[in-house]
Enzyme design. Structure first.
Site, mmCIF file in Angstrom:
data_model
loop_
_atom_site.group_PDB
_atom_site.id
_atom_site.type_symbol
_atom_site.label_atom_id
_atom_site.label_comp_id
_atom_site.label_asym_id
_atom_site.label_seq_id
_atom_site.Cartn_x
_atom_site.Cartn_y
_atom_site.Cartn_z
ATOM 1 N N CYS A 261 -0.893 29.964 -102.844
ATOM 2 C CA CYS A 261 -0.710 30.312 -104.253
ATOM 3 C C CYS A 261 -1.131 31.746 -104.537
ATOM 4 O O CYS A 261 -0.322 32.559 -104.961
ATOM 5 C CB CYS A 261 -1.542 29.365 -105.115
ATOM 6 S SG CYS A 261 -1.308 27.658 -104.641
ATOM 7 N N LYS B 20 0.683 30.963 -115.466
ATOM 8 C CA LYS B 20 0.250 30.535 -114.136
ATOM 9 C C LYS B 20 0.179 31.720 -113.165
ATOM 10 O O LYS B 20 -0.783 31.873 -112.401
ATOM 11 C CB LYS B 20 1.238 29.470 -113.611
ATOM 12 C CG LYS B 20 1.087 29.103 -112.153
ATOM 13 C CD LYS B 20 -0.259 28.453 -111.898
ATOM 14 C CE LYS B 20 -0.563 28.410 -110.419
ATOM 15 N NZ LYS B 20 -0.366 27.157 -109.803
HETATM 16 N N1 SAJ Z 1 -11.462 33.850 -101.757
HETATM 17 C C1 SAJ Z 1 -12.237 34.947 -101.416
HETATM 18 N N2 SAJ Z 1 -13.276 35.299 -102.221
HETATM 19 C C2 SAJ Z 1 -13.581 34.605 -103.365
HETATM 20 C C3 SAJ Z 1 -12.779 33.485 -103.722
HETATM 21 C C4 SAJ Z 1 -11.732 33.142 -102.895
HETATM 22 O O1 SAJ Z 1 -12.008 35.600 -100.387
HETATM 23 O O2 SAJ Z 1 -14.548 34.981 -104.040
HETATM 24 C C5 SAJ Z 1 -10.326 33.447 -100.894
HETATM 25 C C6 SAJ Z 1 -10.484 32.061 -100.286
HETATM 26 O O3 SAJ Z 1 -11.263 32.100 -99.132
HETATM 27 C C7 SAJ Z 1 -9.041 31.683 -100.015
HETATM 28 C C8 SAJ Z 1 -8.292 32.346 -101.177
HETATM 29 O O4 SAJ Z 1 -9.156 33.335 -101.693
HETATM 30 O O5 SAJ Z 1 -8.586 32.235 -98.793
HETATM 31 C C9 SAJ Z 1 -7.875 31.405 -102.289
HETATM 32 O O6 SAJ Z 1 -8.880 30.443 -102.539
HETATM 33 P P1 SAJ Z 1 -9.262 29.922 -104.010
HETATM 34 O O7 SAJ Z 1 -10.284 28.877 -103.853
HETATM 35 O O8 SAJ Z 1 -9.616 31.073 -104.881
HETATM 36 O O9 SAJ Z 1 -7.898 29.342 -104.609
HETATM 37 P P2 SAJ Z 1 -6.782 28.279 -104.087
HETATM 38 O O10 SAJ Z 1 -5.666 29.052 -103.456
HETATM 39 O O11 SAJ Z 1 -7.369 27.167 -103.307
HETATM 40 O O12 SAJ Z 1 -6.287 27.671 -105.515
HETATM 41 C C10 SAJ Z 1 -5.804 28.562 -106.532
HETATM 42 C C11 SAJ Z 1 -6.520 28.221 -107.857
HETATM 43 N N3 SAJ Z 1 -6.267 29.276 -108.836
HETATM 44 C C12 SAJ Z 1 -7.270 29.902 -109.496
HETATM 45 O O13 SAJ Z 1 -8.445 29.671 -109.292
HETATM 46 C C13 SAJ Z 1 -6.867 30.918 -110.522
HETATM 47 C C14 SAJ Z 1 -6.047 26.872 -108.380
HETATM 48 O O14 SAJ Z 1 -6.613 26.603 -109.665
HETATM 49 C C15 SAJ Z 1 -4.514 26.862 -108.477
HETATM 50 O O15 SAJ Z 1 -4.029 25.604 -108.944
HETATM 51 C C16 SAJ Z 1 -3.967 27.101 -107.079
HETATM 52 O O16 SAJ Z 1 -4.391 28.392 -106.644
HETATM 53 C C17 SAJ Z 1 -2.448 27.003 -107.169
HETATM 54 O O17 SAJ Z 1 -1.894 25.962 -106.785
HETATM 55 O O18 SAJ Z 1 -1.820 27.941 -107.688
#
Ligand code: SAJ
Length: 415
Positions: free
Chosen positions: A267, A213
C-alpha cells in the site's frame, strides 16, 4: 434505512475475506466471489488461505453457520463490494484491470436498487470508470452518471484502511470515509457499513474518498522518507539517528517516525504513485519521498558490502525478511530485496532468520539459506537487522560484541 439481506464481496483477499466474515458475523447472508478456485474451496471448507490473526475463527464460524459461502461465479445480491488488487504497471501507472474484470463480472446479475461499492485503493476517477463499465454491460439499467439521484444502481467508493495484523479490530473500530457518486448513493452505502462498523461513517463524494485513501498512505510515506533521509544524514555526520529522533520528539509538535531498511507492503509503496501519475507536475514532494524510500535498501546493501570486505569469507546473517515486525508477509519487503542481493554478491555466505515462516517461497531467494536465530548468531561475522521482530529484541547484546552489526531498525543502536 436500507435493508440488505444478501451481500456479495468480490475479491476474497486480505480485505475482502475479513469484510465478508464481518457481515456474516452480523447474520447477513454473504456470497464471496473470487477467481481463485483454490481460495474458494478453502473458504467453503471453513478454512483460510491468508494469514491474519483471528480471521480463521471468524471464517470457520461464518461458514459452519451457513452465513458465508464462496463461489467463482457472481450471483445476485442486494449489495456488492469490490475488493480486488489495484497494482501499478509500467511507469508506475495504476492498473485497473482487476476492477474492470470484477465490475464486468457482476454486471449481468445486477438488478434495480442494488448498491455497488468499490473498496480497492484506487486512483481518482476509478469509481466513475467502474460505473461506466457496468453501464456499458447493462443498457437496461440506469447508473448515477446518467440519471443522478434517480438511478437504478447506486455506486460508491469506501476505501479500506485496516492495518495488516490488526484487521479484525480495525475493520470494526476504524472510521470509514464513504464517497457516493450521489448523496443517495453515499447514504445507501453508509447503511450497509453500519451493519458492522462501530466507527463513524462519514459521507463525501467519490473523488474525495479516492484521494483520501491515497493521501493517508502518502502522508505516511513522506514521513517515513523524512526519517530515512535523516538516517543517511546522521550516518554521514556520525550522529546516532535513534537518539536524535527520540530527543526531537520531546518537542510537543514534533513526531518523527522511525527509519528502516525501506518501505514495504502493498500500500504505502504503491499508493503515492497514483497521486504522482494523476498530477505529475504538482506531486513533487510525494514523488521524492518514494525515491528516498526506494533508495534505502541500496544504501543498506552498500554498507553491508563495505563491512563484509573486512573479512576473508564472511558469513552474513540477515535478521528478518517480512516487510514489518511480527507478520509473515514477505511480499514487497525491502528485507527480502536486501537479503537476495547480498546472497548474489556473497554466494553461500548469507543466512536469513525469519521466525514467522518455515520455508522460503520456492524458486526465490535461492542464494539465501534460512536458519534459526541461534545458529545465525553463532556463525555470523556480519549481522544485519532488517525487521524489529519481537524475537530479535530479546537478543543479548553480548552475543553481538565480536561482530559487525548493521542495525537498520535501531534495535541495538538506540541510546
Ligand atoms: N515503516 C517504517 N518506519 C515507520 C513506520 C513504518 O520504516 O516508522 C515501514 C514498515 O516497516 C513497512 C512500511 O513502512 O515496511 C509500511 O508499514 P505500516 O505499518 O506503516 O503500514 P502497512 O503498509 O502495513 O498499512 C498501511 C496503513 N496505512 C496507514 O497507516 C496510513 C493501513 O492503515 C492501510 O489500510 C494499509 O496501508 C493499506 O491497505 O493501504
Amino acid at each position: 434505512m436500507e435493508e440488505f439481506n444478501t451481500i456479495s464481496v468480490v475479491g476474497l483477499g486480505y480485505i475482502g475475506l475479513p469484510t465478508a466474515a464481518a457481515f456474516a458475523a452480523r447474520k447477513k447472508s454473504v456470497i464471496g466471489v473470487d477467481v481463485n478456485a483454490h481460495a474458494v474451496d478453502t473458504i467453503n471448507r471453513g478454512e483460510i488461505h491468508i494469514v491474519e490473526p483471528e480471521l480463521d475463527m471468524l471464517v470457520h464460524a461464518a461458514v459452519s453457520q451457513g452465513n458465508l459461502r464462496a463461489t467463482t461465479t457472481p450471483e445476485p445480491a442486494d449489495a456488492f463490494l469490490i475488493a480486488v488488487p489495484t497494482p501499478f504497471s509500467e511507469g508506475h501507472k495504476p492498473d485497473l484491470a482487476y476492477v474492470e474484470a470484477a465490475s464486468r463480472a457482476i454486471a449481468p446479475v445486477l438488478k434495480k436498487g442494488d448498491l455497488v461499492v468499490l473498496e480497492s485503493t484506487s486512483p481518482v476517477g476509478a469509481t466513475a470508470k467502474m460505473s461506466e463499465w457496468m453501464a456499458e454491460m447493462r443498457p437496461d439499467l440506469s447508473f448515477p452518471q446518467q440519471l443522478g439521484e434517480a438511478s437504478d444502481i447506486r455506486v460508491a467508493h469506501c476505501p479500506e484502511r485496516v492495518l495488516p495484523g490488526h484487521v479484525i479490530r480495525e475493520l470494526v473500530e476504524n472510521d470509514r470515509v464513504i464517497g457516493g457518486m450521489t448523496q443517495r448513493c453515499g447514504e445507501t452505502a453508509r447503511d450497509l457499513y453500519r451493519v458492522f462498523v462501530q466507527g463513524d461513517c462519514i459521507l463525501t463524494d467519490a473523488r474525495t474518498a479516492e484521494m483520501c485513501k491515497l493521501t493517508e498512505n502518502s502522508f505516511r510515506d513522506v514521513n517515513i522518507a523524512f526519517a530515512n533521509e535523516l538516517s543517511l544524514i546522521c550516518d554521514r555526520l556520525d550522529i546516532n539517528v535513534w537518539e536524535l529522533i527520540k530527543l526531537s520528539n520531546r518537542h510537543p509538535r514534533v513526531d518523527i517516525l522511525q527509519p528502516g531498511p525501506g518501505v514495504g507492503g502493498h500500500c504505502i509503496a504503491v499508493d503515492p504513485w497514483f497521486i504522482v501519475d494523476s498530477a505529475p507536475e504538482q506531486a513533487r514532494l510525494i514523488r521524492t519521498a518514494r525515491t528516498v524510500n526506494d533508495g534505502k535498501p541500496h544504501w543498506v546493501i552498500e554498507r553491508v558490502e563495505r563491512a563484509a570486505k573486512r573479512f576473508k569469507e564472511p558469513i552474513i546473517a540477515c535478521l528478518g525478511l517480512a516487510f514489518k515486525a511480527n507478520i509473515d508477509d514477505l511480499r514487497e519487503s525491502p528485507a527480502v530485496e536486501i537479503a537476495t542481493k547480498l546472497g548474489e554478491s556473497f554466494p553461500g555466505q548469507v543466512v536469513a532468520v525469519e521466525p514467522n515462516i518455515r520455508t522460503l517461497p520456492t524458486g526465490q531467494h535461492s542464494s539465501v539459506r534460512l536458519c534459526d536465530l541461534q545458529t545465525a548468531l553463532a556463525e555470523a561475522d556480519v549481522v544485519v537487522v532488517l525487521v524489529d521482530h519481537k524475537q530479535f529484541k530479546q537478543i543479548d547484546p553480548v552475543r553481538l560484541q565480536a561482530k559487525v552489526v548493521i542495525d537498520t531498525r535501531g534495535l541495538f543502536a538506540r541510546s
